[in-house]
Scaffold this motif. Structure first.
Motif, PDB file in Angstrom:
ATOM      1  N   SER A 116     -74.253  21.286 -47.717  1.00 49.24           N
ATOM      2  CA  SER A 116     -73.816  20.643 -46.373  1.00 49.24           C
ATOM      3  C   SER A 116     -73.688  19.162 -46.475  1.00 49.24           C
ATOM      4  O   SER A 116     -73.165  18.401 -45.477  1.00 49.24           O
ATOM      5  CB  SER A 116     -74.135  21.051 -44.928  1.00 49.24           C
ATOM      6  N   ILE A 117     -74.264  18.627 -47.725  1.00 50.83           N
ATOM      7  CA  ILE A 117     -74.360  17.233 -47.814  1.00 50.83           C
ATOM      8  C   ILE A 117     -73.312  16.549 -48.931  1.00 50.83           C
ATOM      9  O   ILE A 117     -72.944  17.527 -49.941  1.00 50.83           O
ATOM     10  CB  ILE A 117     -75.771  16.682 -48.179  1.00 50.83           C
ATOM     11  N   ASP A 118     -72.931  15.361 -49.078  1.00 51.49           N
ATOM     12  CA  ASP A 118     -72.300  15.043 -49.798  1.00 51.49           C
ATOM     13  C   ASP A 118     -72.863  14.720 -51.109  1.00 51.49           C
ATOM     14  O   ASP A 118     -74.084  14.496 -51.240  1.00 51.49           O
ATOM     15  CB  ASP A 118     -71.633  13.504 -49.423  1.00 51.49           C
ATOM     16  N   ASP A 119     -72.199  14.512 -52.379  1.00 52.26           N
ATOM     17  CA  ASP A 119     -72.663  14.243 -53.579  1.00 52.26           C
ATOM     18  C   ASP A 119     -73.296  12.628 -53.551  1.00 52.26           C
ATOM     19  O   ASP A 119     -73.107  11.951 -52.743  1.00 52.26           O
ATOM     20  CB  ASP A 119     -71.656  14.121 -54.716  1.00 52.26           C
ATOM     21  N   GLY A 120     -74.113  12.307 -54.373  1.00 49.61           N
ATOM     22  CA  GLY A 120     -74.645  11.123 -54.592  1.00 49.61           C
ATOM     23  C   GLY A 120     -75.996  10.933 -54.463  1.00 49.61           C
ATOM     24  O   GLY A 120     -76.603  11.898 -53.941  1.00 49.61           O
ATOM     25  N   GLU A 121     -76.699   9.886 -53.992  1.00 46.23           N
ATOM     26  CA  GLU A 121     -77.977   9.755 -53.555  1.00 46.23           C
ATOM     27  C   GLU A 121     -78.280   9.996 -52.276  1.00 46.23           C
ATOM     28  O   GLU A 121     -77.495   9.464 -51.446  1.00 46.23           O
ATOM     29  CB  GLU A 121     -78.469   8.557 -54.179  1.00 46.23           C
ATOM     30  N   ARG A 122     -79.394  10.581 -51.980  1.00 44.20           N
ATOM     31  CA  ARG A 122     -79.516  10.981 -50.496  1.00 44.20           C
ATOM     32  C   ARG A 122     -81.096  11.376 -50.188  1.00 44.20           C
ATOM     33  O   ARG A 122     -81.718  11.470 -51.320  1.00 44.20           O
ATOM     34  CB  ARG A 122     -78.687  11.840 -50.120  1.00 44.20           C
ATOM     35  N   LEU A 123     -81.686  10.810 -49.054  1.00 38.45           N
ATOM     36  CA  LEU A 123     -82.982  11.221 -48.643  1.00 38.45           C
ATOM     37  C   LEU A 123     -83.052  12.388 -47.553  1.00 38.45           C
ATOM     38  O   LEU A 123     -82.052  12.252 -47.013  1.00 38.45           O
ATOM     39  CB  LEU A 123     -83.630   9.936 -47.886  1.00 38.45           C
ATOM     40  N   ILE A 124     -83.783  13.297 -48.224  1.00 39.83           N
ATOM     41  CA  ILE A 124     -84.127  14.537 -47.172  1.00 39.83           C
ATOM     42  C   ILE A 124     -85.319  14.478 -46.575  1.00 39.83           C
ATOM     43  O   ILE A 124     -86.215  14.550 -47.115  1.00 39.83           O
ATOM     44  CB  ILE A 124     -83.960  15.819 -48.130  1.00 39.83           C
ATOM     45  N   ALA A 125     -85.244  14.312 -45.181  1.00 40.31           N
ATOM     46  CA  ALA A 125     -86.482  14.203 -44.450  1.00 40.31           C
ATOM     47  C   ALA A 125     -86.825  15.818 -43.923  1.00 40.31           C
ATOM     48  O   ALA A 125     -86.050  16.202 -43.141  1.00 40.31           O
ATOM     49  CB  ALA A 125     -86.309  13.214 -43.354  1.00 40.31           C
ATOM     50  N   MET A 126     -87.991  16.102 -44.010  1.00 38.45           N
ATOM     51  CA  MET A 126     -88.534  17.483 -43.638  1.00 38.45           C
ATOM     52  C   MET A 126     -89.878  17.191 -43.110  1.00 38.45           C
ATOM     53  O   MET A 126     -90.934  17.222 -43.472  1.00 38.45           O
ATOM     54  CB  MET A 126     -88.678  18.367 -44.811  1.00 38.45           C
ATOM     55  N   PRO A 127     -89.750  16.671 -41.651  1.00 43.04           N
ATOM     56  CA  PRO A 127     -91.086  16.692 -40.970  1.00 43.04           C
ATOM     57  C   PRO A 127     -91.786  17.546 -40.762  1.00 43.04           C
ATOM     58  O   PRO A 127     -91.182  18.841 -40.531  1.00 43.04           O
ATOM     59  CB  PRO A 127     -90.571  15.733 -39.702  1.00 43.04           C
ATOM     60  N   GLY A 128     -93.088  17.472 -40.483  1.00 43.13           N
ATOM     61  CA  GLY A 128     -93.806  18.690 -39.992  1.00 43.13           C
ATOM     62  C   GLY A 128     -95.575  18.198 -39.878  1.00 43.13           C
ATOM     63  O   GLY A 128     -95.930  16.897 -40.060  1.00 43.13           O
ATOM     64  N   THR A 129     -96.463  19.347 -40.296  1.00 43.33           N
ATOM     65  CA  THR A 129     -97.811  18.763 -40.587  1.00 43.33           C
ATOM     66  C   THR A 129     -97.845  17.775 -41.639  1.00 43.33           C
ATOM     67  O   THR A 129     -98.728  16.866 -41.676  1.00 43.33           O
ATOM     68  CB  THR A 129     -98.556  20.104 -40.893  1.00 43.33           C
ATOM     69  N   HIS A 130     -97.147  18.134 -42.862  1.00 38.44           N
ATOM     70  CA  HIS A 130     -97.415  17.413 -43.984  1.00 38.44           C
ATOM     71  C   HIS A 130     -95.686  17.114 -44.094  1.00 38.44           C
ATOM     72  O   HIS A 130     -95.110  17.849 -44.832  1.00 38.44           O
ATOM     73  CB  HIS A 130     -97.648  18.137 -45.140  1.00 38.44           C
ATOM     74  N   SER A 131     -95.214  15.810 -43.497  1.00 45.64           N
ATOM     75  CA  SER A 131     -93.708  15.675 -43.732  1.00 45.64           C
ATOM     76  C   SER A 131     -93.423  15.125 -45.077  1.00 45.64           C
ATOM     77  O   SER A 131     -94.035  14.550 -45.943  1.00 45.64           O
ATOM     78  CB  SER A 131     -93.392  14.351 -42.937  1.00 45.64           C
ATOM     79  N   LYS A 132     -92.207  15.787 -45.814  1.00 44.08           N
ATOM     80  CA  LYS A 132     -91.813  15.730 -46.914  1.00 44.08           C
ATOM     81  C   LYS A 132     -90.570  14.862 -46.835  1.00 44.08           C
ATOM     82  O   LYS A 132     -89.571  14.795 -46.122  1.00 44.08           O
ATOM     83  CB  LYS A 132     -91.467  16.933 -47.666  1.00 44.08           C
ATOM     84  N   TRP A 133     -90.493  13.690 -48.000  1.00 46.35           N
ATOM     85  CA  TRP A 133     -89.267  12.858 -48.115  1.00 46.35           C
ATOM     86  C   TRP A 133     -88.751  13.297 -49.427  1.00 46.35           C
ATOM     87  O   TRP A 133     -89.534  12.683 -50.306  1.00 46.35           O
ATOM     88  CB  TRP A 133     -89.589  11.462 -47.668  1.00 46.35           C
ATOM     89  N   VAL A 134     -87.514  13.888 -49.749  1.00 49.60           N
ATOM     90  CA  VAL A 134     -87.187  13.905 -50.958  1.00 49.60           C
ATOM     91  C   VAL A 134     -85.837  13.142 -51.408  1.00 49.60           C
ATOM     92  O   VAL A 134     -85.139  12.698 -50.535  1.00 49.60           O
ATOM     93  CB  VAL A 134     -86.824  15.721 -51.184  1.00 49.60           C
ATOM     94  N   ARG A 135     -86.080  12.538 -52.727  1.00 44.98           N
ATOM     95  CA  ARG A 135     -84.912  11.973 -53.197  1.00 44.98           C
ATOM     96  C   ARG A 135     -83.844  12.743 -53.992  1.00 44.98           C
ATOM     97  O   ARG A 135     -84.455  13.176 -54.939  1.00 44.98           O
ATOM     98  CB  ARG A 135     -85.367  10.418 -53.845  1.00 44.98           C
TER      99      ARG A 135
END
Length: 309
Positions: free
Chosen positions: A133-152
């Motif tokens: 559901s996201i476009d090509d190219g560079e993007r950050l994926i934020a997955m908040p929670g007990t241990h929040s993950k930020w994926v490049r």
């Protein structure tokens, strides 16, 4: 693959979906029988109970993600080192031996860097589920929670990620520190609360003052009778602001962000992003993990069918 079963099996929670050949959910079962409980009662016993609850066919294969694949889980599924293509995740799924049903567990992701060592287990499946559901190219994926993950992400590859202990720190501070008295009896709040937004903004702009501002919550309660709801909203804003200050430092300001979240937590992060002027889209966390498991199931078993043809 007339039907298959998708399972998200965490440390304290269990979620199972029965999926038909059109990709529709035709059965669902949830419980608090996470890895910790299943280690005592038996993984196969827990799984069989939930399979029976949704009427899963005896030959329906099962795809699983989460802590069930950890070293302390059912079968260790290991980690894939980043940078890695998202397609590598399903390709490295591990089979469960000694059972009659075809059961596969997805691996996690590892960042083997002594200065920024990190691991992901479970959230890699959410990545699979939201990438379409996201476009090509560079993007950050934020997955908040007990241990929040930020994926490049760069196109179809994970190039790096960072974990922030935001939820766990909030819980420890609110329940075990001197601030437990300040937040006790809070009536709850949402992302529009002025104290949340003010604390978020102040901490994001000056994260080096975070521990000083934490104690000021206590002082404001003593000196100005700070209300418990305002205190909790302030603490939450500070924790999220501290996370965003670190996560966004590693990417250009205009990098688009995809937020994978739901419920109250999702609302808080949406409000935070809006306050800071971040360009973002939101993907429901439950939908993402279910779609990710389905995508992995298709990749695994359709590939098997093709190899036998």
């Amino acid at each position: 693959m007339a039907h298959y079963v998708a399972v998200d099996w965490g440390t304290t929670s269990f979620r199972l979906w029965l999926i038909d050949d059109q990709g529709a959910v035709v059965g669902e079962s949830r419980s608090r029988e996470g890895m910790t409980t299943a280690r005592e009662t038996g993984f196969i016993a827990v799984l069989d109970k939930h399979l029976a609850a949704v009427g899963a066919p005896a030959d329906a294969p099962v795809i699983m993600c989460g802590m069930v694949g950890a070293k302390q889980g059912w079968v260790e599924a290991g980690y894939i080192d980043v940078p890695a293509k998202l397609s590598d995740i399903s390709g490295k799924a591990v089979g469960v031996p000694g059972v009659s049903r075809d059961i596969r567990i997805l691996p996690g992701l590892a960042q083997r860097d002594t200065d920024s060592a990190d691991v992901i287990r479970g959230e890699e499946t959410q990545l699979l589920g939201c990438v379409e559901s996201i476009d090509d190219g560079e993007r950050l994926i934020a997955m908040p929670g007990t241990h929040s993950k930020w994926v490049r992400l760069a196109r179809d590859a994970v190039v790096g990620f960072s974990t922030f202990m935001t939820g766990e720190l909030f819980d420890v501070i609110a329940k075990q520190s001197i601030l437990q008295h300040a937040v006790k009896d809070s009536a709850g709040f949402d992302g529009a609360h002025p104290a949340f937004l003010s604390a978020l903004d102040a901490t994001y702009r000056a994260p080096e003052l975070a521990t000083n501002r934490l104690f000021s919550i206590r002082a404001r309660g003593l000196l100005f009778s700070l209300a418990p709801t305002d205190a909790e909203a302030t603490l939450s804003g500070m924790m999220i602001g501290l996370e965003l200050a670190g996560a966004l430092k590693q990417a250009p300001r205009d990098t688009p962000v995809t937020l994978v979240a739901s419920g109250k937590l999702g609302g808080l992060y949406e409000a935070a992003f809006q306050r800071l002027g971040l360009k973002s889209t939101t993907v429901d966390a439950d939908d993402a993990v279910r779609r990710g498991l389905s995508q992995a199931a298709r990749a695994i078993w359709q590939q098997n069918e093709g190899s036998r043809a």
